[in-house]
Design an enzyme around this catalytic site. Sequence first.
Site, PDB file in Angstrom:
ATOM      1  N   SER A   1     -11.322  -1.060  -0.079  1.00  0.00           N
ATOM      2  CA  SER A   1      -9.990  -1.094   0.527  1.00  0.00           C
ATOM      3  C   SER A   1     -10.072  -1.489   1.994  1.00  0.00           C
ATOM      4  O   SER A   1      -9.187  -2.164   2.525  1.00  0.00           O
ATOM      5  CB  SER A   1      -9.318   0.269   0.419  1.00  0.00           C
ATOM      6  OG  SER A   1      -8.785   0.474  -0.851  1.00  0.00           O
TER       7      SER A   1
ATOM      8  N   ASN B   1     -14.471   0.248  -6.222  1.00  0.00           N
ATOM      9  CA  ASN B   1     -15.491   1.158  -5.699  1.00  0.00           C
ATOM     10  C   ASN B   1     -16.312   1.821  -6.786  1.00  0.00           C
ATOM     11  O   ASN B   1     -16.857   2.905  -6.579  1.00  0.00           O
ATOM     12  CB  ASN B   1     -14.815   2.253  -4.857  1.00  0.00           C
ATOM     13  CG  ASN B   1     -14.052   1.701  -3.671  1.00  0.00           C
ATOM     14  OD1 ASN B   1     -14.283   0.577  -3.239  1.00  0.00           O
ATOM     15  ND2 ASN B   1     -13.144   2.505  -3.142  1.00  0.00           N
TER      16      ASN B   1
ATOM     17  N   HIS C   1      -3.218   5.699   3.900  1.00  0.00           N
ATOM     18  CA  HIS C   1      -4.177   4.656   3.516  1.00  0.00           C
ATOM     19  C   HIS C   1      -3.672   3.288   3.957  1.00  0.00           C
ATOM     20  O   HIS C   1      -4.418   2.476   4.509  1.00  0.00           O
ATOM     21  CB  HIS C   1      -4.371   4.716   1.994  1.00  0.00           C
ATOM     22  CG  HIS C   1      -5.324   3.705   1.436  1.00  0.00           C
ATOM     23  ND1 HIS C   1      -4.953   2.411   1.112  1.00  0.00           N
ATOM     24  CD2 HIS C   1      -6.646   3.808   1.118  1.00  0.00           C
ATOM     25  CE1 HIS C   1      -5.991   1.765   0.611  1.00  0.00           C
ATOM     26  NE2 HIS C   1      -7.036   2.584   0.607  1.00  0.00           N
TER      27      HIS C   1
ATOM     28  N   ASP D   1       0.841  -1.197   0.000  1.00  0.00           N
ATOM     29  CA  ASP D   1       0.000   0.000   0.000  1.00  0.00           C
ATOM     30  C   ASP D   1       0.871   1.240   0.000  1.00  0.00           C
ATOM     31  O   ASP D   1       1.945   1.243  -0.605  1.00  0.00           O
ATOM     32  CB  ASP D   1      -0.926  -0.055   1.226  1.00  0.00           C
ATOM     33  CG  ASP D   1      -2.289   0.549   0.952  1.00  0.00           C
ATOM     34  OD1 ASP D   1      -2.359   1.775   0.827  1.00  0.00           O
ATOM     35  OD2 ASP D   1      -3.278  -0.203   0.871  1.00  0.00           O
TER      36      ASP D   1
END
Length: 876
Positions: A575, A493, A399, A336
């Site tokens: 996520s 998404n 994130h 990530d």
Amino acid sequence: MIRTVSVTAGLISFVLLLSGCGGGSGGSDGDAPDLSGIIDIESGTRVDSDTADDIRLDQSVDNGSPGSAQALPAGAIVGGYLSFESGTYDTGTLDRFDFAVDTEDFYATELSPGDRIALQVFLSPDQSEKLPARTLRILEPQGDELVEVVDPVTSGSPQPLIITVGDDVEPGSYLIEVSTTDGIPFRYVLTLADQASPSVMNTRYTEPAFMMDEAIVSFEPGPGGNAMAAALSVSERRDLGQGAWLIRREGARNPIAMSTTQVRSARKDTLDWIRELREQRGVVAAEPNYLYTSQQVSPDDDTFYDRQWNLPLTRAPMAWQAAPNVGSGVGIAVMDTGMFSATPQTAGDWHPDLDDNVQLISGQTMDYVSADLDIDEDPGRDANPADPGDGKARSSNFHGTHVAGIAAAVDNQAGIVGMAPRASIYPVRVLGRDGVGSSADLIAALNWAAGRDEIDVINLSLGGLGPSDSLKRAIDAAWDSGNGKLIVAAAGNQGTDEPTYPAAYPNVIGVGAVDGGGKRASYSNVGASVDVVAPGGDASRDANQDGTADVIISTWGRDDSVDFEAGYAGLQGTSMAAPHVAGVYALMKGQIGNLTPGEFRALLRNSDLTEEVGPAFEFGAGLINALAAMDAALDGNFPITLGASPSALQFNSAVLRAELDFAAYPEGEAISITGVSAGAGWLNVGEVPSDPSQPLVVSVDTSGLEDNERYTTELVIEYDPDNGDPGTLTIPASLSLGTSADDRDAGRHYVLLVSADNDRDTIEQVVVSASAGHYRFAFDQVEPGEYFLVAGTDIDNNGLICENGEACAEYPVNGLPEKIVIGDEPLGGVRLSTSFRRPTISALDLPRVGFEGYRLKSGDEQEPRDAPIRSLEDER
């Protein structure tokens, strides 16, 4: 063997006696028993027909569906039991007491506007203080459907659930559903009352807090109050006015320096002292110095734990009990944006909720972000996976920290708790500026991870890449035919069914998102990218009705000032859903070290790791269930099986037809249905499909059947997998055509003679069942002496009777037991009264501190609890 059973909807009961060591049926030589009597049952009392005690004896009558609802009279008080899982209590003794699965109870009753229904829940002493989630619903059958007539209430808090029937509801027959969606076994009391009834919820012994070694004492009127207070030989006295004094006795103890057991003993000692004060000359009244507290909810010891709705939704708290290692020894690579560090230039100083779990591999590249996407002080690949931040208040940076917290935040009495709080986190930076990374960087990182033994699961909370062959090969290499790394990825998404990669690759577990109510989040992709769903949140909803938006709270950071500051944030997205699944795998592998990714996928496709929440097109195999996953891992079996939906057939006068749908597990396995047989003539089977793709129609013929009866049987389906052993699927079927007569029944009662000393050991024990609204009991061959005579249910089968939520009778008055003397002459005609209610503090006079019920006799001191039982009525 298939058999059909016909029983009345109410339990047919007889007076039963179990001979204990030294006990007997009474008068086997023609003499009267040493002690005998009758226990009356409070009016309106009923008991759940499938308690854990009933299940233990194989005497339960299922009431877990609308078609098998148990009839209740108006004003009923019902004691019941539910549990989402089965297991064994930690009783602290050598005795083994098990609890069984029972997730729903249905009751049928007449309701009118203004009626209220209350549900109170009680846990066993050895269980967690966290109450299980439970729901109370009022339903009305309308044709083949059940309609909610009022809004259901759901809670996991200590407060009771209460529903008041509104004026817009027509008087008539309704169903009451009590259910649980959490693993902890619990007792409950359901009370029905009309609008004119006073309080009916006194079903527990109230234990208000009070100061140890202090009392409030009132003296006789007159000027001698001070002298009287001084005469009590206390260390402190304070005039409160109006004849009341606060006194503190000599040698008062400090609870801070005491253990829980010592505090309990001191509380009891304080009450004994107050009883002595009441006997003093001139004392009019003496009572504890009660404590009053503000009515606020105390949070869990992790600051934001009470906002982590995602954990109970996935059954994580109960899974931790089945997985005590909670992921220890399992490595999760979080590919990530990197990891929050207070000193990102030098790494280390990780987020305090992650620091203990973050691991770096010396000499290895762990920052794969290319120079043109990199924004740290050393652009390009290096060994430092710290998130450099970007100085913006809101951005995609941190994130990866958020994702890592969901998977494996430490349980450290601060912040949050991750799904696998002892798993190792290997931060691998693959996303740089604005959260963007390249497929080249990702491929390099995947290929590196494929060769690292420290890494067991790779979390990819990223997507949008095209179907790159090189990326697929890297994934396949890491997967290694199901024997390498489990790869978990966000499904995307976009709210579309277009495949998104890497989630849509065959050897990746794609994860969609649901909100706090288990509904698909509006943004979550569907179709080929979704193998399973997990909590991802939805800021536009409060589906769990907790008063806050359904976002996922996890670890975060701030870099918009001089210093990097650790913090927490609520985000939504697939996520956030993906690391829940990575964490569940870590829980499983932490207990079963040789578990492989291929076995995980087979179990997932077999729906062994999930609960069904909707169609597979939207939800894949369903909502990840950490508790079910642990059960599957510990079982270690991977058979090819045939499943059916529904899993049981419930019929009544309004529902006389049903369809069974079949599915083969794992997916793609060929299974042939070789035969179907019904165990009763009233159950008719339609044309048997040749393969599981076709439904089976089942119907009921009520000809010759009687009302006020409940019929049970089984439907047996035989099948043969092409690549496995033949198997049998058994579907229970029941038919209820009416309700039984109105009889009082508080459940099977254990009648005990308890020692009169402080130990309260059970000396003798018999078991009786209700008949004609009461119980008859008898003891023989009892040693002369003083005893307490008590009786009660063991609804949850934990070896204790008379707990809160269980029926209880104490001689002569519940809550105020007195000794009973057994001599050389028989003692008969003793009368007690049993109920699920408890006396109020005013009736008890003083709190009943620390009472947890009476323990049943040890298995090595008596005949087994399920030994043959006889009817006293038969001996007359």
